[in-house]
Design an enzyme around this catalytic site. Structure first.
Site, short mmCIF file in Angstrom:
data_model
loop_
_atom_site.label_atom_id
_atom_site.label_comp_id
_atom_site.label_asym_id
_atom_site.label_seq_id
_atom_site.Cartn_x
_atom_site.Cartn_y
_atom_site.Cartn_z
N CYS A 13 0.80 -1.22 0.00
CA CYS A 13 0.00 0.00 0.00
C CYS A 13 0.84 1.28 0.00
O CYS A 13 1.00 1.93 1.04
CB CYS A 13 -0.98 0.03 1.16
SG CYS A 13 -2.23 1.31 0.86
N CYS A 73 -6.26 2.18 -4.35
CA CYS A 73 -5.74 2.74 -3.12
C CYS A 73 -6.69 3.82 -2.61
O CYS A 73 -6.75 4.91 -3.18
CB CYS A 73 -4.35 3.33 -3.40
SG CYS A 73 -3.44 3.65 -1.91
P1 FAD Z 1 -0.11 -11.07 3.54
O1 FAD Z 1 -1.56 -10.81 3.62
O2 FAD Z 1 0.79 -10.21 4.35
O3 FAD Z 1 0.10 -12.59 3.90
C1 FAD Z 1 1.35 -13.23 3.88
C2 FAD Z 1 1.25 -14.43 4.80
O4 FAD Z 1 2.42 -15.24 4.63
C3 FAD Z 1 1.20 -14.02 6.26
O5 FAD Z 1 0.05 -14.55 6.87
C4 FAD Z 1 2.49 -14.59 6.85
O6 FAD Z 1 2.31 -15.06 8.18
C5 FAD Z 1 2.79 -15.71 5.90
N1 FAD Z 1 4.22 -16.06 5.85
C6 FAD Z 1 5.28 -15.26 6.04
N2 FAD Z 1 6.42 -15.98 5.96
C7 FAD Z 1 6.05 -17.25 5.70
C8 FAD Z 1 6.79 -18.45 5.52
N3 FAD Z 1 8.12 -18.50 5.57
N4 FAD Z 1 6.08 -19.58 5.29
C9 FAD Z 1 4.72 -19.56 5.22
N5 FAD Z 1 3.99 -18.46 5.40
C10 FAD Z 1 4.65 -17.31 5.62
N6 FAD Z 1 -4.47 -2.89 0.50
C11 FAD Z 1 -5.57 -2.37 -0.11
O7 FAD Z 1 -6.10 -2.98 -1.03
N7 FAD Z 1 -6.12 -1.17 0.27
C12 FAD Z 1 -5.61 -0.48 1.31
O8 FAD Z 1 -6.12 0.58 1.65
C13 FAD Z 1 -4.45 -1.00 2.01
N8 FAD Z 1 -3.91 -0.35 3.06
C14 FAD Z 1 -2.88 -0.92 3.77
C15 FAD Z 1 -2.40 -0.27 4.90
C16 FAD Z 1 -1.41 -0.85 5.67
C17 FAD Z 1 -0.89 -0.12 6.88
C18 FAD Z 1 -0.88 -2.13 5.30
C19 FAD Z 1 0.17 -2.79 6.15
C20 FAD Z 1 -1.35 -2.76 4.17
C21 FAD Z 1 -2.34 -2.17 3.38
N9 FAD Z 1 -2.83 -2.78 2.22
C22 FAD Z 1 -3.91 -2.24 1.55
C23 FAD Z 1 -2.07 -3.88 1.61
C24 FAD Z 1 -2.63 -5.26 1.83
O9 FAD Z 1 -2.92 -5.50 3.18
C25 FAD Z 1 -1.61 -6.27 1.30
O10 FAD Z 1 -1.25 -5.93 -0.03
C26 FAD Z 1 -2.12 -7.69 1.32
O11 FAD Z 1 -2.54 -8.07 2.59
C27 FAD Z 1 -1.03 -8.63 0.83
O12 FAD Z 1 -1.48 -9.95 0.82
P2 FAD Z 1 -0.42 -11.14 0.70
O13 FAD Z 1 -1.20 -12.39 0.73
O14 FAD Z 1 0.53 -10.89 -0.40
O15 FAD Z 1 0.42 -10.97 2.05
C1 UQ1 Z 2 -11.40 -3.40 -3.34
O1 UQ1 Z 2 -11.99 -4.15 -4.11
C2 UQ1 Z 2 -10.92 -3.88 -2.08
O2 UQ1 Z 2 -11.10 -5.19 -1.74
C3 UQ1 Z 2 -12.17 -5.52 -0.96
C4 UQ1 Z 2 -10.27 -3.03 -1.22
O3 UQ1 Z 2 -9.94 -3.51 0.03
C5 UQ1 Z 2 -8.73 -3.80 0.40
C6 UQ1 Z 2 -10.00 -1.69 -1.59
O4 UQ1 Z 2 -9.36 -0.96 -0.82
C7 UQ1 Z 2 -10.51 -1.19 -2.87
C8 UQ1 Z 2 -10.29 0.23 -3.21
C9 UQ1 Z 2 -11.20 -2.04 -3.71
C10 UQ1 Z 2 -11.77 -1.56 -5.02
C11 UQ1 Z 2 -13.28 -1.55 -4.95
C12 UQ1 Z 2 -14.11 -0.62 -5.45
C13 UQ1 Z 2 -15.59 -0.76 -5.27
C14 UQ1 Z 2 -13.63 0.57 -6.16
#
Ligand code: FAD
Ligand code: UQ1
Length: 417
Positions: free
Chosen positions: A166, A343
């Site tokens: 993010c 975002c």
């Molecule tokens: P994660 O959800 O982080 O999952 C990775 C998993 O892998 C974890 O559960 C971890 O425990 C596991 N793991 C780690 N190492 C290992 C290992 N060696 N073996 C097995 N498992 C392991 N996204 C949006 O869409 N909108 C937003 O507004 C937004 N705001 C955000 C604000 C903040 C402060 C943060 C931190 C994130 C935000 N995000 C947002 C981003 C979003 O949360 C992430 O992009 C998303 O969760 C990533 O998913 P992922 O599955 O790649 O990783």
């Molecule tokens: C979205 O689909 C989504 O997943 C549920 C988010 O959550 C992490 C978002 O932050 C955003 C912006 C979307 C996009 C959805 C719409 C309705 C524009």
């Protein structure tokens, strides 16, 4: 120590891993043959941490037990992937288990490399340091505490020189800090600086233009190409490197630090599967490993040059599902991820700009009326961010039933390209 054989191994049970495991838990191709490796006992909805830092939500509201969200059916090994040998289709876990797989989806996300900023971790651990981060469940409550305790002075916000999840969040928390300080009458006694490694405020021009107006209105000082290098919490001083040049010290009373991020060790160290920075090398459209056809990647840990968000994962999940099914059927993957990322840029309590775009910053907005929904700060986008997206996430996305807002776009914006 045990040995397991499975049809599909999912590494990581976060946004990407849980979504993909749900999709394959009951498919005839994989039913009874899915294993998930995930060490954590909690699953967090991380996008709400910005609002936890600003005191609107609590950490508990963003947390569910991992057991409750992972699909029933697949075997969950509560362990870390420690090494992966893709030529042998084998993963070894930290506690010594061996898993042989036919197909693997890597969804291990990003971890925080605090050690790259000397002094940062000790400062975070000191309850009175004024140093915090919304990026970590261990310190997000401290952001809200620091905000309430701040009595004016220097508030400094950072953005590191690595890929981060993010990319909007480091500035969102600066905007909400400004809003809180105005509400409590402390803003005139404070100076807010946003020190970012980036050369621009946001990678997509249209939203950057809107955000520059926000920054101007709020009188936030933006320093570009500034990278946090060290924290001296005894003297309350943060050192930044400016471009390729000199180091500059900033005094602070409150420091919001976004840690440098890397992929987990088992990936980072695997030169066979990753690029120079340790990200899983995948085709940016098919999301298949560029080297091993039975390896797919989703989410923050891959090389795809999109904005690393849960919104992106929603869209990626459909592509990975369809392409993996084709691969299992001996056909070439043909579905293409277009780089969609979204975002919701919080600018005030009750205001948000909803940024949506594809690869290369190409706009891809869901709603038709620019002046109402996009690039302007609106209340409706704020409530979507605060209430609607978490609802969709827990109830549909993690169950494998949400692939992003394309269907909404087709209904409300039918003439869009
Ligand atoms: P994660 O959800 O982080 O999952 C990775 C998993 O892998 C974890 O559960 C971890 O425990 C596991 N793991 C780690 N190492 C290992 C290992 N060696 N073996 C097995 N498992 C392991 N996204 C949006 O869409 N909108 C937003 O507004 C937004 N705001 C955000 C604000 C903040 C402060 C943060 C931190 C994130 C935000 N995000 C947002 C981003 C979003 O949360 C992430 O992009 C998303 O969760 C990533 O998913 P992922 O599955 O790649 O990783
Ligand atoms: C979205 O689909 C989504 O997943 C549920 C988010 O959550 C992490 C978002 O932050 C955003 C912006 C979307 C996009 C959805 C719409 C309705 C524009």
């Amino acid at each position: 120590m045990k040995t397991y054989d499975c049809k599909l191994l999912v590494v990581g049970g976060g946004s990407g891993g849980c979504t993909m495991a749900s999709k394959f838990a009951n498919r005839k191709e994989t039913k009874g043959g899915v294993i998930i490796i995930e060490p954590s006992c909690y699953h967090y909805y991380q996008p709400l941490w910005t609002l936890v830092g600003a005191g609107v939500k609590t950490l508990e509201q963003t947390r569910r037990s991992m057991k409750a969200v992972l699909p029933k059916g697949p075997l969950w090994l509560q362990d870390y992937a420690e090494t992966i040998v893709p030529e042998n289709n084998q993963v070894r876990t930290r506690y010594g288990d061996i898993i042989n797989y036919e197909y693997i989806i890597i969804a291990a996300g990003l971890v925080y490399d605090y050690n790259r900023v000397p002094g940062l971790m000790p400062a975070l651990l000191d309850p009175n340091s004024g140093v915090s981060t919304i990026y970590d469940s261990a310190f997000v409550d401290k952001v809200w505490k620091d905000l309430q305790q701040f009595k004016g002075g220097e508030a400094v916000f950072t953005y590191p020189d690595t890929a981060i999840k993010c990319p909007g969040a480091p500035q969102k928390i600066a905007y909400l800090t400004d809003a809180y300080l105005r509400k409590t009458g402390i803003r005139e006694k404070s100076n807010i600086r946003y020190n970012t490694c980036m050369p621009v405020i946001f990678g997509v021009k249209k939203y950057a233009e809107s955000l520059l107006k926000v920054v101007e209105r709020k009188n936030i000082h933006v320093n570009y190409k500034h990278v946090l290098k060290a924290v001296d919490h005894g003297n309350k001083e943060a050192t930044f490197k400016v471009g390729d040049g000199e180091e500059v010290k900033f005094p602070y009373d409150m420091l919001h630090a976004v840690p440098p991020m890397v992929t987990p060790d088992f990936l980072f160290k695997n030169k066979d599967l990753t690029d120079a920075a340790g990200f899983l090398n995948v085709d940016k459209h098919t999301l298949q490993s560029t080297k091993y056809p039975n390896v797919f990647g989703i989410g923050d840990c891959t090389t795809t040059p999109n904005s690393k968000t849960a919104a992106a994962i929603a869209k990626q999940s459909w592509v990975v599902e369809q392409n993996l099914l084709l691969q299992m059927a001996g056909k070439a993957p043909l579905h293409k991820y277009d780089g969609y990322g979204a975002c919701p840029l919080l600018t005030e309590y009750g205001k948000c700009i909803l940024a949506e775009f594809l690869y290369e910053g190409k706009l891809h907005e869901t709603f038709p009326f620019d002046q109402v929904f996009q690039s302007k700060e609106t209340t409706v986008a704020y409530y979507m961010k605060k209430d609607l997206f978490p609802f969709i996430y827990w109830n549909f996305m993690l169950r494998g039933m949400y692939h992003g807002p394309e269907w909404v776009r087709r209904i409300v914006n039918p003439f869009a390209k």
